[in-house]
Design a protein around this motif. Structure first.
Motif, mmCIF file in Angstrom:
data_model
loop_
_atom_site.group_PDB
_atom_site.id
_atom_site.type_symbol
_atom_site.label_atom_id
_atom_site.label_comp_id
_atom_site.label_asym_id
_atom_site.label_seq_id
_atom_site.Cartn_x
_atom_site.Cartn_y
_atom_site.Cartn_z
ATOM 1 N N LYS A 116 16.395 4.445 -27.683
ATOM 2 C CA LYS A 116 16.552 3.043 -27.279
ATOM 3 C C LYS A 116 16.113 2.175 -28.451
ATOM 4 O O LYS A 116 15.139 2.494 -29.127
ATOM 5 N N SER A 117 16.806 1.085 -28.626
ATOM 6 C CA SER A 117 16.443 0.204 -29.736
ATOM 7 C C SER A 117 15.271 -0.681 -29.337
ATOM 8 O O SER A 117 15.222 -1.211 -28.236
ATOM 9 N N LEU A 118 14.332 -0.810 -30.248
ATOM 10 C CA LEU A 118 13.212 -1.738 -30.005
ATOM 11 C C LEU A 118 13.643 -3.149 -30.351
ATOM 12 O O LEU A 118 13.106 -4.123 -29.850
ATOM 13 N N GLU A 119 14.600 -3.231 -31.251
ATOM 14 C CA GLU A 119 14.992 -4.548 -31.756
ATOM 15 C C GLU A 119 15.795 -5.350 -30.754
ATOM 16 O O GLU A 119 15.905 -6.560 -30.881
ATOM 17 N N GLN A 120 16.337 -4.654 -29.762
ATOM 18 C CA GLN A 120 17.123 -5.366 -28.767
ATOM 19 C C GLN A 120 16.330 -6.532 -28.171
ATOM 20 O O GLN A 120 16.803 -7.643 -28.084
ATOM 21 N N HIS A 121 15.102 -6.252 -27.766
ATOM 22 C CA HIS A 121 14.304 -7.304 -27.138
ATOM 23 C C HIS A 121 13.054 -7.631 -27.926
ATOM 24 O O HIS A 121 12.314 -8.551 -27.608
ATOM 25 N N PHE A 122 12.780 -6.824 -28.942
ATOM 26 C CA PHE A 122 11.541 -7.004 -29.670
ATOM 27 C C PHE A 122 11.892 -7.047 -31.144
ATOM 28 O O PHE A 122 12.874 -7.673 -31.524
ATOM 29 N N LYS A 123 11.113 -6.413 -31.958
ATOM 30 C CA LYS A 123 11.433 -6.424 -33.375
ATOM 31 C C LYS A 123 11.151 -5.055 -33.966
ATOM 32 O O LYS A 123 10.597 -4.192 -33.306
ATOM 33 N N ARG A 124 11.532 -4.903 -35.220
ATOM 34 C CA ARG A 124 11.289 -3.647 -35.919
ATOM 35 C C ARG A 124 9.779 -3.467 -36.107
ATOM 36 O O ARG A 124 9.069 -4.412 -36.407
ATOM 37 N N ILE A 125 9.311 -2.250 -35.887
ATOM 38 C CA ILE A 125 7.889 -1.990 -36.067
ATOM 39 C C ILE A 125 7.738 -0.922 -37.133
ATOM 40 O O ILE A 125 8.449 0.078 -37.124
ATOM 41 N N ALA A 143 12.547 3.782 -29.568
ATOM 42 C CA ALA A 143 11.724 4.170 -28.442
ATOM 43 C C ALA A 143 12.561 5.013 -27.514
ATOM 44 O O ALA A 143 13.788 5.061 -27.637
#
Lengths: 167, 635
Positions: free
Chosen positions: B589-598, B604
């Motif tokens: 799952k992409s983190l960037e969809q709703h959050f940002k790159r970590i 995730a």
């Protein structure tokens, strides 16, 4: 169709409590209200970013507005409330002290917001309203989420956006 | 009230693309010696559909051009005349033009009417010519094609006729003209311009005359005296495997996939909870939960398969690509396609097209020699490019094999030196071959417009790497080169090892794991304050996951936990975790969809209990580390 002038149109707001103040946000941007649940922690994130949760397959960040704007160390229990808001395609969960009501306001009832005196920076406010002697501070969720105030989006993206904007 | 047609535009564009593909593929595989009626019909239908629907939507330029194309196809189909290479070439150009037009309509750009009219005239000139007899004669001289000579009877056509009458819908078969081939041809072409509104069926003829008996005589085509050899005739792809399908928005499929993923998780939660129930109920519950598990797994598998497409979606454009390039370079190339039904993820299909085109182009330009040279070398004049796909474990392997000259080790090395790269003569072959992926590296003696500019191979490699794939080269001088592309089956799933740190779970990509060990005290050494792990004579630097991820854990010391040894790029290091949870496939799952790159995290995933686990990005973790010189332990 009955003719409705602009001033008669009622806009609906979800009101929520944060400390002693009551805030309102456009109900159309609220996706759901849910209880607080365990989050997956994110390293090197500010304290108010609690982490991410699984919202039916989406990885959604959780921001505790109480830490961010009230500067307190809050407790988490089964009554802790998360408002999940949707701005464009982004989902963000926001922890608040409590959700109160849904109110309808006409444009005339919304007064310009003050420059000071509340927890939120005036950039993120869209106005003030009074209902039953209670002042309600209307929050511009879109501005709040897409700014780098909450650290929710990549800083480059914010920089690009601001460079392209009026500033 | 007028109906708003714009909502159907997208469907029209997609369908037209497909029809154009059908047209192109059909034209490519058309055997001009013995045209397959079925194939001709399907080509014709494709053109007809484009014309019909572009009329409906008012895309007149598209309709007009397709109309001319359709007329010619109709003549072939009705055996009024036979396909010739020149016409096929022209039609392929027309297909390109149609694609361009379609793109313009899609982008809502204005259409250059003059150009359209010019194109129509050009086409008519090519297809018909004002003096067909002389043109036919000229063609006979040029290429040895004896078309349009109606004095001779076709012997091959006989077998076609039975088929013709049977397979054609009755409307067609009654439409034949009594005229001989030429008259019909001219008349038909002339009517093309003046006949914008035809009946939606098959009315290409001004006066359809019910003369079925004449059909045999009217189709006055001739078998060429000598069988013409086309330069790059690829073997026909699967003729007509008509799969029934419906068009579904990808978003819908993706949301279905997500929901099913959720169902699987809910199911496993239920299974866990079922373990706490009283003994009598438990047995029954377990049986039901097991049943549920089977069903959900099946649903998941079949839903995942919706996203999969056969590789032939990519491969099918290559006959055309190869033909064009070979013609341009004056080479003879045969393209062999294998394993077109291997399935890959839709998102891969879209991203593979460009890199593959580039590699095939390179194979023909740099690999395959000119016919003269091949003859000299004792090879057959026609070179072979073999494009194949197969599934090997969790990977898809695409290979591009040519029987050309192979890579020149000396030339690559000298070029590398010229560019100041650190190389030496004793480098193993596979390292030398990898040099061609460096930016700006080209050893072509001549820069052509096909290749040789050295732009591309590096991009190809970068694109593949971003898809989680890699590229291997095998080359034997004088015998050819094989490029092997290894790609993950799907971009959405990763094989990983789940490790626990405190209360959190992290996923280490399995492909990068060398081994996992429980270190004992004597294996832990220190080098200027940093701990190193001595594993059979090699020192591995250690990343403590609880520190990088800021997680509280009781397991602080190396000998208390487990160290996962990983290799990422050139960096090797060990990751300290509390314990291993187990190997599993996870949905990325992409983190960037709703959050940002970590930093340190590539994505995730959602674990069986509904919690989120972060997937470690080893490459970015390695970046923050000090380079440890490769040292051999003394012992």
């Amino acid at each position: 169709m009955t003719a409705q002038t602009d001033s008669e149109v009622r806009y609906e707001y979800l009101t929520f409590a944060l400390g002693d103040e009551v805030y309102g946000m456009d109900i159309m941007q609220v996706k759901e209200i849910r209880g607080y649940e365990a989050v997956t922690r994110i390293a090197n994130a500010p304290a108010f970013i609690k982490g991410v949760i699984n919202l039916r397959g989406e990885v959604v960040p959780i921001v505790d507005l109480r830490i961010k704007f009230l500067n307190i160390k809050p407790e988490y229990d089964e009554f802790t409330i998360v408002i999940v808001v949707q701005v464009h395609d982004r989902l963000v969960g926001m922890v608040v002290d409590g959700v109160s009501d849904v109110i309808g306001l006409t444009r005339d009832e919304i007064k310009p917001s003050p420059d000071f005196g509340v927890a939120f920076d005036s950039r993120f406010l869209s106005g003030l309203a009074t209902q039953e002697d209670q002042m309600i501070i209307l929050v511009n969720i879109e501005a709040l989420i897409s700014s780098n105030e909450l650290g929710l989006i990549d800083e480059e993206a914010v920089a690009i956006k601001e460079a392209g904007g009026s500033q | 009230m007028s109906l708003d047609l714009s909502q159907f535009h997208q469907v029209f564009f997609e369908e037209s693309q497909e029809h154009l593909d059908t047209l192109e593929n059909g034209l490519m595989s058309l055997d001009i010696d013995a045209p397959d009626m079925e194939l001709l019909n399907s080509i014709f239908r494709a053109a007809h559909s484009i014309k019909g629907s572009s009329g409906v939507f008012g895309f007149s330029a598209l309709g007009q051009i397709t109309h001319v194309l359709e007329n010619q196809l109709d003549d072939w189909r009705k055996e009024v005349c036979r396909p010739v290479t020149e016409h096929i070439d022209e039609m392929l150009v027309v297909v390109d033009d149609l694609r361009a037009l379609l793109a313009s309509y899609q982008a809502e750009e204005s259409i250059d009417e003059d150009w359209v009219n010019q194109r129509i005239q050009d086409m008519e000139t090519v297809f018909k010519g004002d003096a067909p007899a002389s043109k036919a004669a000229a063609q006979t001289e040029d290429a040895g094609f004896g078309f349009f000579e109606d004095e001779e009877a076709s012997n091959e056509d006989d077998q076609g006729f039975g088929f013709f009458e049977e397979s054609e819908e009755s409307a067609y078969s009654k439409d034949d003209h009594q005229d001989d081939g030429y008259g019909f041809f001219n008349e038909e072409a002339a009517s093309a311009k003046t006949e914008p509104a035809e009946d939606p069926g098959f009315g290409f003829f001004d006066e359809p005359e019910p003369t079925t008996t004449q059909a045999a005589k009217t189709t006055a085509t001739v078998t060429p005296a000598s069988a013409p050899k086309t330069k790059a005739v690829p073997p026909a792809a699967n003729a007509t495997a008509s799969n029934q399908s419906i068009r579904v928005n990808v978003d819908k499929v993706d949301s279905l996939i997500n929901l099913v993923g959720e169902l699987v998780i809910t199911q496993s939660m239920l299974a866990m909870m079922g373990k706490d129930i009283s003994a009598i109920r438990q047995e029954k519950l377990e049986a039901v939960v097991e049943e549920l598990q089977r069903n959900t797994r099946e649903i998941q598998e079949s839903v995942m398969s919706i996203r999969m497409l056969p590789v032939s979606f990519v491969f099918n454009r290559f006959p055309r690509v190869v033909r064009d390039i070979a013609t341009k370079l004056g080479k003879k190339v045969e393209l062999v396609i294998e394993g077109g039904d291997t399935e890959i993820d839709k998102s891969l299909v879209e991203k593979l097209s460009d890199p593959l085109t580039h590699l095939v182009r390179n194979s023909i330009d740099h690999g395959i020699e000119t016919p003269e040279k091949r003859k000299e070398l004792g090879k057959s004049e026609t070179g072979t490019v073999r494009l194949s796909a197969s599934q090997q474990g969790g990977n898809i392997v695409l290979s591009i094999m040519d029987d050309g000259g192979g890579l020149s080790r000396d030339r690559i090395l000298s070029k590398a030196r010229e560019r100041g790269m650190p190389v030496d003569d004793n480098m193993p072959d596979h390292l030398v071959w990898q040099l061609i992926f460096e930016a700006g590296f080209s050893t072509a003696e001549q820069v052509t417009d096909v290749s040789g500019r050295g732009v591309g191979m590096d991009v190809v490699k970068k694109n593949l790497t971003s898809l989680g794939g890699r590229i291997d080269i095998e080359s034997v001088t004088g015998f050819g080169t094989t490029l092997k592309l290894l790609l993950p089956l799907t971009l959405a799933i990763l094989d990983g090892m789940a490790v626990a740190v405190g209360e959190e779970t992290y996923i280490v990509p399995l492909a990068s794991i060398v081994e996992s060990i429980q270190p004992s005290k004597h294996e832990i050494k220190t080098l200027s304050g940093d701990e190193l792990l001595d594993v059979r004579g090699h020192y591995w630097p250690i990343v403590r996951l609880h520190k990088t991820m800021q997680v509280d854990t009781d397991c602080q010391r190396l000998d208390e936990g487990i160290v996962v040894l990983v290799e990422s790029g050139k960096q090797r290091f060990g990751i300290l975790a509390d314990r291993l949870i187990g190997q599993q496939q996870v949905v990325i799952k992409s983190l960037e969809q709703h959050f940002k790159r970590i930093k340190g995290v590539s994505g995730a995933t959602i674990m069986g209990d509904g919690h989120i686990a972060l997937i470690l990005d080893l490459a970015s973790m390695a970046k923050g580390m000090k380079e440890i010189p490769a040292m051999e332990a003394a012992s």
